[in-house]
Design a protein around this motif. Structure first.
Motif, PDB file in Angstrom:
ATOM      1  N   GLY A  97       0.873  -1.163   0.064  1.00 50.93           N
ATOM      2  CA  GLY A  97      -0.160   0.012  -0.090  1.00 50.93           C
ATOM      3  C   GLY A  97       0.740   1.291  -0.216  1.00 50.93           C
ATOM      4  O   GLY A  97       1.998   1.298  -0.247  1.00 50.93           O
ATOM      5  N   VAL A  98       0.245   2.351   0.480  1.00 49.49           N
ATOM      6  CA  VAL A  98       0.766   3.648   0.538  1.00 49.49           C
ATOM      7  C   VAL A  98       0.355   4.299   1.704  1.00 49.49           C
ATOM      8  O   VAL A  98      -0.592   4.173   2.442  1.00 49.49           O
ATOM      9  N   ASP A  99       1.486   5.248   2.240  1.00 47.12           N
ATOM     10  CA  ASP A  99       1.181   6.536   3.186  1.00 47.12           C
ATOM     11  C   ASP A  99       1.152   7.599   2.493  1.00 47.12           C
ATOM     12  O   ASP A  99       2.354   7.813   1.698  1.00 47.12           O
ATOM     13  N   LEU A 100       0.390   8.547   2.700  1.00 44.29           N
ATOM     14  CA  LEU A 100       0.311   9.647   1.859  1.00 44.29           C
ATOM     15  C   LEU A 100       0.201  10.992   3.249  1.00 44.29           C
ATOM     16  O   LEU A 100      -0.693  10.927   3.804  1.00 44.29           O
ATOM     17  N   PHE A 101       1.105  11.770   2.834  1.00 42.43           N
ATOM     18  CA  PHE A 101       1.027  13.110   3.859  1.00 42.43           C
ATOM     19  C   PHE A 101       1.054  14.260   2.877  1.00 42.43           C
ATOM     20  O   PHE A 101       1.931  14.512   1.995  1.00 42.43           O
ATOM     21  N   PHE A 102      -0.004  15.065   3.122  1.00 44.94           N
ATOM     22  CA  PHE A 102      -0.147  16.197   2.233  1.00 44.94           C
ATOM     23  C   PHE A 102      -0.385  17.488   3.428  1.00 44.94           C
ATOM     24  O   PHE A 102      -1.035  17.519   4.425  1.00 44.94           O
ATOM     25  N   THR A 103       0.611  18.422   2.993  1.00 41.76           N
ATOM     26  CA  THR A 103       0.817  19.723   3.650  1.00 41.76           C
ATOM     27  C   THR A 103       0.108  20.742   3.029  1.00 41.76           C
ATOM     28  O   THR A 103       0.557  21.132   1.882  1.00 41.76           O
ATOM     29  N   VAL A 104      -0.788  21.578   3.474  1.00 43.84           N
ATOM     30  CA  VAL A 104      -1.445  22.580   3.019  1.00 43.84           C
ATOM     31  C   VAL A 104      -1.631  23.769   4.043  1.00 43.84           C
ATOM     32  O   VAL A 104      -1.326  23.509   5.275  1.00 43.84           O
ATOM     33  N   GLU A 105      -1.922  24.894   3.464  1.00 44.03           N
ATOM     34  CA  GLU A 105      -2.294  25.977   4.279  1.00 44.03           C
ATOM     35  C   GLU A 105      -3.616  25.853   4.613  1.00 44.03           C
ATOM     36  O   GLU A 105      -4.595  25.326   4.029  1.00 44.03           O
ATOM     37  N   LYS A 106      -4.012  26.367   6.274  1.00 44.91           N
ATOM     38  CA  LYS A 106      -5.553  26.261   6.502  1.00 44.91           C
ATOM     39  C   LYS A 106      -6.035  27.400   5.937  1.00 44.91           C
ATOM     40  O   LYS A 106      -5.716  28.379   5.386  1.00 44.91           O
ATOM     41  N   PRO A 107      -7.332  27.122   5.433  1.00 44.22           N
ATOM     42  CA  PRO A 107      -8.185  26.282   5.892  1.00 44.22           C
ATOM     43  C   PRO A 107      -8.627  24.985   4.956  1.00 44.22           C
ATOM     44  O   PRO A 107      -9.651  24.204   4.789  1.00 44.22           O
ATOM     45  N   TYR A 108      -7.469  24.762   4.000  1.00 40.52           N
ATOM     46  CA  TYR A 108      -7.803  23.882   3.003  1.00 40.52           C
ATOM     47  C   TYR A 108      -7.453  22.235   3.475  1.00 40.52           C
ATOM     48  O   TYR A 108      -6.909  22.075   4.887  1.00 40.52           O
ATOM     49  N   PHE A 109      -8.295  21.668   2.799  1.00 41.23           N
ATOM     50  CA  PHE A 109      -8.223  19.955   3.176  1.00 41.23           C
ATOM     51  C   PHE A 109      -8.014  19.382   1.976  1.00 41.23           C
ATOM     52  O   PHE A 109      -8.137  19.678   0.862  1.00 41.23           O
ATOM     53  N   VAL A 110      -7.479  18.071   2.158  1.00 41.16           N
ATOM     54  CA  VAL A 110      -6.919  17.080   1.027  1.00 41.16           C
ATOM     55  C   VAL A 110      -7.539  15.881   1.352  1.00 41.16           C
ATOM     56  O   VAL A 110      -7.362  15.067   2.338  1.00 41.16           O
ATOM     57  N   ALA A 111      -8.446  15.488   0.389  1.00 41.27           N
ATOM     58  CA  ALA A 111      -8.941  14.009   0.298  1.00 41.27           C
ATOM     59  C   ALA A 111      -8.189  13.238  -0.362  1.00 41.27           C
ATOM     60  O   ALA A 111      -7.577  13.458  -1.626  1.00 41.27           O
ATOM     61  N   ALA A 112      -7.768  11.820  -0.106  1.00 43.33           N
ATOM     62  CA  ALA A 112      -7.180  10.881  -0.666  1.00 43.33           C
ATOM     63  C   ALA A 112      -7.581   9.646  -0.296  1.00 43.33           C
ATOM     64  O   ALA A 112      -8.445   9.354   0.220  1.00 43.33           O
ATOM     65  N   ASN A 113      -6.614   8.685  -0.755  1.00 40.73           N
ATOM     66  CA  ASN A 113      -6.968   7.296  -0.567  1.00 40.73           C
ATOM     67  C   ASN A 113      -6.754   6.677   0.670  1.00 40.73           C
ATOM     68  O   ASN A 113      -6.042   7.267   1.598  1.00 40.73           O
ATOM     69  N   GLY A 114      -7.690   5.714   1.116  1.00 38.05           N
ATOM     70  CA  GLY A 114      -7.543   5.023   2.391  1.00 38.05           C
ATOM     71  C   GLY A 114      -8.121   5.562   3.527  1.00 38.05           C
ATOM     72  O   GLY A 114      -9.348   6.277   3.366  1.00 38.05           O
ATOM     73  N   ARG A 115      -7.532   5.498   4.670  1.00 33.82           N
ATOM     74  CA  ARG A 115      -8.020   6.074   5.986  1.00 33.82           C
ATOM     75  C   ARG A 115      -7.229   7.471   6.178  1.00 33.82           C
ATOM     76  O   ARG A 115      -5.990   7.492   6.093  1.00 33.82           O
ATOM     77  N   LEU A 116      -8.040   8.333   7.025  1.00 33.64           N
ATOM     78  CA  LEU A 116      -7.415   9.406   7.444  1.00 33.64           C
ATOM     79  C   LEU A 116      -6.604   9.228   8.980  1.00 33.64           C
ATOM     80  O   LEU A 116      -7.555   8.946   9.815  1.00 33.64           O
TER      81      LEU A 116
END
Length: 526
Positions: free
Chosen positions: A170-189
């Protein structure tokens, strides 16, 4: 059609820099890449909307039977590779022609960490000509979607970019963004980490995942969720992420997702990724099948179907969780297995909620539109560009529909579910067209190889020939085939199933025959 991706970056002085590149993937496996297998990707990216860029690293864990002189990954030249680490030490690399050749140090290392970044390639016609799509929503928030089925993962991360390569852990995904943004991605948060004005979202899946199924979408979203009770008995998290401007539509979308999931489960089996989630995210392009986070951009165009609401785009992309994600191909030559079975699943929604007449009307409409210009199955070692065309959807679905007509529902539907739940062809094991043909033959104890190969690998269509024979019957044949097909014929005695081939078969009837009146098969009625 060539996939020309334009990379555009508007600098502070409004200078527009444009790069062009033709990207594709698949084809013969690179000999250097045959020497290792990817086990896991750990992707860590900062997404920067103001400059339409990404910056970060990818930790690639792999296994190899022997020490590698060169570890070859794919990454488009538009990104700048800053450094590469193995065992904590910098190693030499060459990055050109969209290849990243890493020269390992003298160690038994099974991982490599690549630091890279740059302006993202802009999608010209997503999802068919993919890349990044950057938009501003009605509330003036940034909104970004990624599509890469035709280009592969190399347009957003260093990877072994071949359809046969799926990270087995599988994969681990780390996404860094400025607030108030959200990143939707695969698997479980798994976690949300806040540091000042920045927030990092950590998503993960332990399931196998194909390269273009790895995905992420940025925006300011409203989330609606529920628990979906699977036919397996397990409760699965079900989520929809929509723009704030569409928050009042979220519950309706959630209900459409629930109905579509239940419909797919009835015919294909339990949802394939129960430990993750069932989810869609609103995207600034039409849609794509990203594992457990399908892209949805159909503008909530629901239509009534019986007692429920139907969204063709959502239903189709969701069907890929079974065919495309759970069951995937290692050679794009067999891409029809992704698209044809999923398109057939669209027809099944018509039958389940609109009735038999709605199903046959939909099948007839699609079958009449098929040009029979290209075989459904492409030559071995095809690239995505070579294998992708409309008939892998329409004719692929028609082949499955025709097989249903030949076998009958009492055999066909259990077989369909058994095929998608056979561990030889799912998750860590990929599937081929020959696997499917062999499975059908074994399951049914019939040899349907000629029938399936004819429709899948040629552009020919049998011609129906009917001649009156005396006062009591007709001679019926199917010109152009060297085998027999069980075909329904409407006679004065009722609906009969009779095996037809190129040699005329006498069919008793006191009135004119109707061959295949329901339209199970692709036939040329002259």
């Amino acid at each position: 059609m060539k996939r020309i991706i334009l990379l555009a970056f508007f600098c502070c002085n409004l200078l527009n820099t444009v790069f062009a590149q033709n990207w594709d993937w698949g084809g013969p496996m690179d000999p250097l890449q045959e020497k290792f297998k990817v086990l896991h990707y750990e992707l860590s990216l900062q997404i920067i909307p103001n400059t339409k860029s990404i910056q970060g690293k990818n930790l690639v864990t792999f296994e190899a039977a022997e020490k590698l002189d060169t570890l070859r990954l794919n990454l488009i030249d538009e990104y700048q590779v800053e450094k590469v680490l193995m065992n904590g030490q910098e190693v030499s690399f060459v990055h050109q022609n969209d290849l990243l050749d890493i020269l390992p140090i003298d160690c038994t290392c099974n991982s490599v960490e690549i630091f890279y970044g740059g302006v993202t390639p802009i999608a010209l016609n997503p999802p068919w000509t993919g890349g990044f799509t950057w938009e501003i929503d009605l509330l003036e928030n940034h909104w970004m979607g990624l599509s890469s089925q035709g280009e592969g993962a190399k347009i957003f991360m260093p990877a072994l970019d071949h359809p046969s390569s799926e990270p087995s852990q599988g994969v681990d995904l780390f996404f860094t963004v400025e607030k108030p943004y959200f990143v939707a991605a695969n698997g479980r948060l798994l976690e949300k980490i806040e540091e000042g004005d920045l927030v990092t979202y950590h998503w993960a899946t332990d399931y196998h995942i194909n390269n273009y199924g790895v995905n992420f979408t940025l925006g300011v979203f409203h989330e609606a969720h529920t628990l979906f009770r699977s036919i397996s008995g397990q409760d699965i998290m079900m989520q929809v992420f929509v723009l704030q401007e569409d928050r009042l539509k979220a519950e309706a979308l959630l209900e459409v997702l629930k109905v579509s999931t239940a419909t797919h489960e009835k015919y294909f089996g339990a949802f394939p990724f129960p430990n993750d989630k069932i989810a869609v995210v609103e995207t600034p392009y039409l849609g794509m099948e990203h594992q457990t986070i399908n892209a949805y951009g159909n503008n909530f165009q629901f239509v009534p179907m019986g007692k429920v609401q139907y969204d063709w785009l959502l239903h189709h992309e969701l069907g890929h969780e079974w065919f495309g994600n759970k069951m995937s191909v290692g050679d794009w030559a067999d891409m029809w297995i992704h698209e044809g079975f999923t398109a057939f699943g669209d027809w099944l929604f018509f039958e389940e909620h609109g009735g038999s007449e709605a199903y046959f009307n939909q099948a007839a409409s699609v079958i009449q539109s098929i040009p029979h210009a290209k075989p459904v199955v492409s030559p071995p070692n095809s690239t995505e560009e070579e294998a992708y065309h409309g008939e892998i959807y329409s004719k692929g679905a028609a082949v499955v529909h025709g097989l249903r007509g030949v076998l009958g529902d009492e055999v066909f539907f259990p077989m369909l579910k058994a095929f998608n739940n056979d561990e030889r062809f799912t998750y860590q094991n990929q599937v081929t067209t020959q696997d499917f043909i062999d499975f059908v033959n074994a399951y049914t104890s019939q040899d349907l190889s000629e029938f399936l190969n004819y429709y899948l690998k040629t552009t020919e269509i049998p011609e129906v020939n009917i001649k009156k024979k005396g006062k009591s019957g007709y001679l019926v044949s199917l010109k152009g085939i060297g085998f027999k097909i069980p075909v329904e014929i409407q006679t004065s005695n009722g609906l009969e199933k009779i095996s037809l081939g190129s040699k005329p078969t006498f069919v008793p009837s006191l009135f004119e025959l109707k061959v295949d009146p329901k339209g199970w098969l692709m036939l040329n009625h002259k």
